[in-house]
Write a protein that holds these residues in place. Structure first.
Motif, PDB file in Angstrom:
ATOM      1  N   GLU A   1       0.825  -1.207   0.000  1.00  0.00           N
ATOM      2  CA  GLU A   1       0.000   0.000   0.000  1.00  0.00           C
ATOM      3  C   GLU A   1       0.861   1.260   0.000  1.00  0.00           C
ATOM      4  OE1 GLU A   1      -3.216   2.330   2.897  1.00  0.00           O
ATOM      5  OE2 GLU A   1      -2.256   0.465   3.543  1.00  0.00           O
ATOM      6  N   ARG A   2       1.909   1.267   0.836  1.00  0.00           N
ATOM      7  CA  ARG A   2       2.763   2.445   0.917  1.00  0.00           C
ATOM      8  C   ARG A   2       3.700   2.540  -0.282  1.00  0.00           C
ATOM      9  NH1 ARG A   2       4.035   3.837   7.227  1.00  0.00           N
ATOM     10  NH2 ARG A   2       1.918   3.467   7.976  1.00  0.00           N
ATOM     11  N   ASP A   3       4.082   1.406  -0.842  1.00  0.00           N
ATOM     12  CA  ASP A   3       4.874   1.432  -2.073  1.00  0.00           C
ATOM     13  C   ASP A   3       4.121   2.151  -3.182  1.00  0.00           C
ATOM     14  OD1 ASP A   3       7.371   0.386  -1.590  1.00  0.00           O
ATOM     15  OD2 ASP A   3       6.733  -1.698  -1.801  1.00  0.00           O
ATOM     16  N   ALA A   4       2.827   1.874  -3.256  1.00  0.00           N
ATOM     17  CA  ALA A   4       2.006   2.514  -4.285  1.00  0.00           C
ATOM     18  C   ALA A   4       1.918   4.022  -4.051  1.00  0.00           C
ATOM     19  CB  ALA A   4       0.608   1.898  -4.286  1.00  0.00           C
ATOM     20  N   ILE A   5       1.809   4.421  -2.790  1.00  0.00           N
ATOM     21  CA  ILE A   5       1.751   5.852  -2.454  1.00  0.00           C
ATOM     22  C   ILE A   5       3.053   6.545  -2.849  1.00  0.00           C
ATOM     23  CG2 ILE A   5       1.604   7.493  -0.541  1.00  0.00           C
ATOM     24  CD1 ILE A   5      -0.190   5.424   0.886  1.00  0.00           C
ATOM     25  N   ILE A   6       4.179   5.891  -2.532  1.00  0.00           N
ATOM     26  CA  ILE A   6       5.490   6.468  -2.863  1.00  0.00           C
ATOM     27  C   ILE A   6       5.657   6.584  -4.371  1.00  0.00           C
ATOM     28  CG2 ILE A   6       7.987   6.098  -2.720  1.00  0.00           C
ATOM     29  CD1 ILE A   6       7.470   4.702  -0.016  1.00  0.00           C
TER      30      ILE A   6
ATOM     31  N   VAL B   1       3.969   9.310   6.008  1.00  0.00           N
ATOM     32  CA  VAL B   1       3.237   9.654   7.233  1.00  0.00           C
ATOM     33  C   VAL B   1       1.809  10.028   6.865  1.00  0.00           C
ATOM     34  CG1 VAL B   1       3.149  11.170   9.238  1.00  0.00           C
ATOM     35  CG2 VAL B   1       5.363  10.521   8.267  1.00  0.00           C
ATOM     36  N   LYS B   2       0.845   9.486   7.625  1.00  0.00           N
ATOM     37  CA  LYS B   2      -0.553   9.801   7.382  1.00  0.00           C
ATOM     38  C   LYS B   2      -0.932  11.084   8.092  1.00  0.00           C
ATOM     39  CE  LYS B   2      -4.995   7.493   6.948  1.00  0.00           C
ATOM     40  NZ  LYS B   2      -5.743   6.218   7.145  1.00  0.00           N
ATOM     41  N   LYS B   3      -1.523  12.019   7.364  1.00  0.00           N
ATOM     42  CA  LYS B   3      -1.904  13.307   7.920  1.00  0.00           C
ATOM     43  C   LYS B   3      -3.297  13.225   8.559  1.00  0.00           C
ATOM     44  CE  LYS B   3      -1.250  15.592   4.048  1.00  0.00           C
ATOM     45  NZ  LYS B   3      -1.079  16.723   3.102  1.00  0.00           N
ATOM     46  N   LYS B   4      -3.651  14.277   9.291  1.00  0.00           N
ATOM     47  CA  LYS B   4      -4.933  14.283   9.993  1.00  0.00           C
ATOM     48  C   LYS B   4      -6.123  14.233   9.036  1.00  0.00           C
ATOM     49  CE  LYS B   4      -3.280  16.778  14.074  1.00  0.00           C
ATOM     50  NZ  LYS B   4      -3.437  17.984  14.922  1.00  0.00           N
ATOM     51  N   ASN B   5      -5.928  14.786   7.826  1.00  0.00           N
ATOM     52  CA  ASN B   5      -7.039  14.803   6.877  1.00  0.00           C
ATOM     53  C   ASN B   5      -7.174  13.497   6.100  1.00  0.00           C
ATOM     54  OD1 ASN B   5      -4.840  14.906   5.215  1.00  0.00           O
ATOM     55  ND2 ASN B   5      -5.277  16.952   4.382  1.00  0.00           N
ATOM     56  N   GLY B   6      -6.388  12.468   6.462  1.00  0.00           N
ATOM     57  CA  GLY B   6      -6.487  11.171   5.813  1.00  0.00           C
ATOM     58  C   GLY B   6      -5.536  10.986   4.641  1.00  0.00           C
ATOM     59  N   LYS B   7      -4.918  12.064   4.166  1.00  0.00           N
ATOM     60  CA  LYS B   7      -3.970  11.956   3.055  1.00  0.00           C
ATOM     61  C   LYS B   7      -2.605  11.514   3.580  1.00  0.00           C
ATOM     62  CE  LYS B   7      -6.216  15.529   0.264  1.00  0.00           C
ATOM     63  NZ  LYS B   7      -6.031  16.820  -0.460  1.00  0.00           N
ATOM     64  N   TRP B   8      -1.750  11.138   2.639  1.00  0.00           N
ATOM     65  CA  TRP B   8      -0.418  10.670   3.011  1.00  0.00           C
ATOM     66  C   TRP B   8       0.635  11.699   2.599  1.00  0.00           C
ATOM     67  CZ3 TRP B   8       0.407   6.247   5.802  1.00  0.00           C
ATOM     68  CH2 TRP B   8      -0.671   5.369   5.922  1.00  0.00           C
TER      69      TRP B   8
ATOM     70  N   PHE C   1      -1.192  26.341   5.497  1.00  0.00           N
ATOM     71  CA  PHE C   1      -2.143  25.238   5.483  1.00  0.00           C
ATOM     72  C   PHE C   1      -1.667  23.975   4.764  1.00  0.00           C
ATOM     73  CE2 PHE C   1      -4.693  29.151   5.880  1.00  0.00           C
ATOM     74  CZ  PHE C   1      -5.161  28.938   7.163  1.00  0.00           C
ATOM     75  N   SER C   2      -1.457  24.027   3.462  1.00  0.00           N
ATOM     76  CA  SER C   2      -1.277  22.759   2.758  1.00  0.00           C
ATOM     77  C   SER C   2      -0.127  22.754   1.769  1.00  0.00           C
ATOM     78  CB  SER C   2      -2.560  22.407   2.008  1.00  0.00           C
ATOM     79  OG  SER C   2      -2.879  23.429   1.077  1.00  0.00           O
ATOM     80  N   GLY C   3       0.793  23.683   1.835  1.00  0.00           N
ATOM     81  CA  GLY C   3       1.879  23.643   0.864  1.00  0.00           C
ATOM     82  C   GLY C   3       2.951  24.664   1.161  1.00  0.00           C
ATOM     83  N   TYR C   4       3.948  24.688   0.304  1.00  0.00           N
ATOM     84  CA  TYR C   4       5.082  25.585   0.460  1.00  0.00           C
ATOM     85  C   TYR C   4       5.356  26.293  -0.867  1.00  0.00           C
ATOM     86  CZ  TYR C   4       5.940  22.720   4.576  1.00  0.00           C
ATOM     87  OH  TYR C   4       5.810  22.072   5.769  1.00  0.00           O
ATOM     88  N   ASN C   5       5.886  27.484  -0.765  1.00  0.00           N
ATOM     89  CA  ASN C   5       6.370  28.167  -1.961  1.00  0.00           C
ATOM     90  C   ASN C   5       7.823  27.780  -2.159  1.00  0.00           C
ATOM     91  OD1 ASN C   5       4.028  29.690  -2.573  1.00  0.00           O
ATOM     92  ND2 ASN C   5       4.481  31.006  -0.816  1.00  0.00           N
TER      93      ASN C   5
END
Length: 288
Positions: A188-193, A221-228, A270-274
């Motif tokens: 499962e995590r291989d697919a995410i990577i 790492v799994k985030k609070k919103n369910g995403k990885w 919130f959700s990203g970086y410049n």
């Protein structure tokens, strides 16, 4: 109010040529205090603990409030507290807040921008004097070049040892190559990577390189919103690099800096970086 100006003839009593700091004597807490550095580069007024005790003041009288002071090379010194003392300058009395610092110094006190701005003073190291306005006329405090040069020589005698230790500490920093053992992940995590790598490759954010000496695994790492979140394990790299701690500004300074501005950006919150693009020639040298 009379205009404050400095004339060439006021340098007649100054030992020239010179690069002396502005060192004066004032009455503080009913005691004549010599070796006071007037420094408009200092954001606070400082009294060293030894001088504080020599004034006959008890440590119980000071306010135990710790403030980090940052030097020009980034070193941090914590204060021992703060105290308000009366400072007399040419007939003018001003209650002045001092930060108390427990360390060796060739000076007894440092009068920084709070005192300089408080009395409306204009210091001139060239003319070796401080001028400030009063209700009657312009007052002048003349500096003592002999004390200035004595303090400077004392500082030079105390510095070589600390500088040699600093240079020695730099020579001891010899980063060793770090090569982490390859980790295995669940399917499962291989697919995410793989999806994350393909996505970053597709937009040209990363490219394939070979690091035979510096290898680091990815971390999922799994985030609070369910995403990885897919990150890099820089634990070993961080251990091999010299530490450069830099304290964050106080929250009150951050809040004060926003006053008067119509907008405030939370773009990075919130959700990203410049990201700032790197020069192509240096991309392969960068670990991230």
């Amino acid at each position: 109010m009379d205009e404050i100006s400095f004339m060439a003839k006021e340098q007649e009593k100054v030992l020239t040529p010179h690069h002396d700091a502005l060192v004066i004597s004032l009455t503080v807490a009913n005691c004549l205090v010599k070796r006071i550095l007037v420094d408009n580069g200092s954001s606070g007024n400082i009294i060293f603990l030894a001088a504080y005790k020599d004034l006959g003041l008890e440590e119980s009288a000071l306010t135990r409030r710790i403030t980090p002071l940052i030097g020009f090379s980034g070193e941090v010194k914590q204060t021992a507290g703060e105290v308000n003392l009366p400072v007399y300058a040419e007939g003018i009395k001003m209650s002045t807040k001092f930060l108390i610092v427990d360390c060796d110094s060739s000076y007894n006190m440092i009068l920084g921008r709070p005192w300089i701005h408080g009395v409306g003073a204009i210091p001139s190291t060239l003319h070796q004097m401080v001028k400030f306005p009063t209700s009657w006329d312009i007052k002048v405090i003349r500096a003592d070049q002999e004390y200035s040069r004595s303090c400077y020589q004392t500082t030079l005698r105390e510095r070589p040892r600390s500088y040699s230790n600093y240079r020695a500490s730099l020579r001891l920093i010899t980063p060793r190559n770090q090569r982490q053992t390859r980790r295995k992940f669940a399917p499962e995590r291989d697919a995410i990577i793989n999806d994350e790598v393909k996505s970053l490759l597709g937009v040209g954010f990363i490219r394939e390189v070979q690091y035979p000496e510096w290898l680091a695994n990815v971390v999922v790492v799994k985030k609070k919103n369910g995403k990885w979140r897919v990150s890099i394990d820089f634990t070993d790299l961080n251990k091999s690099c010299p530490k450069d701690p830099f304290p964050l500004p106080h929250i009150d300074k951050l809040v004060d800096s926003t006053v008067g501005h119509p907008l405030m950006s939370f773009m990075d919150t919130f959700s990203g970086y410049n990201q700032i693009l790197m020069h192509p020639k240096t991309r392969r040298k960068h670990p991230s």
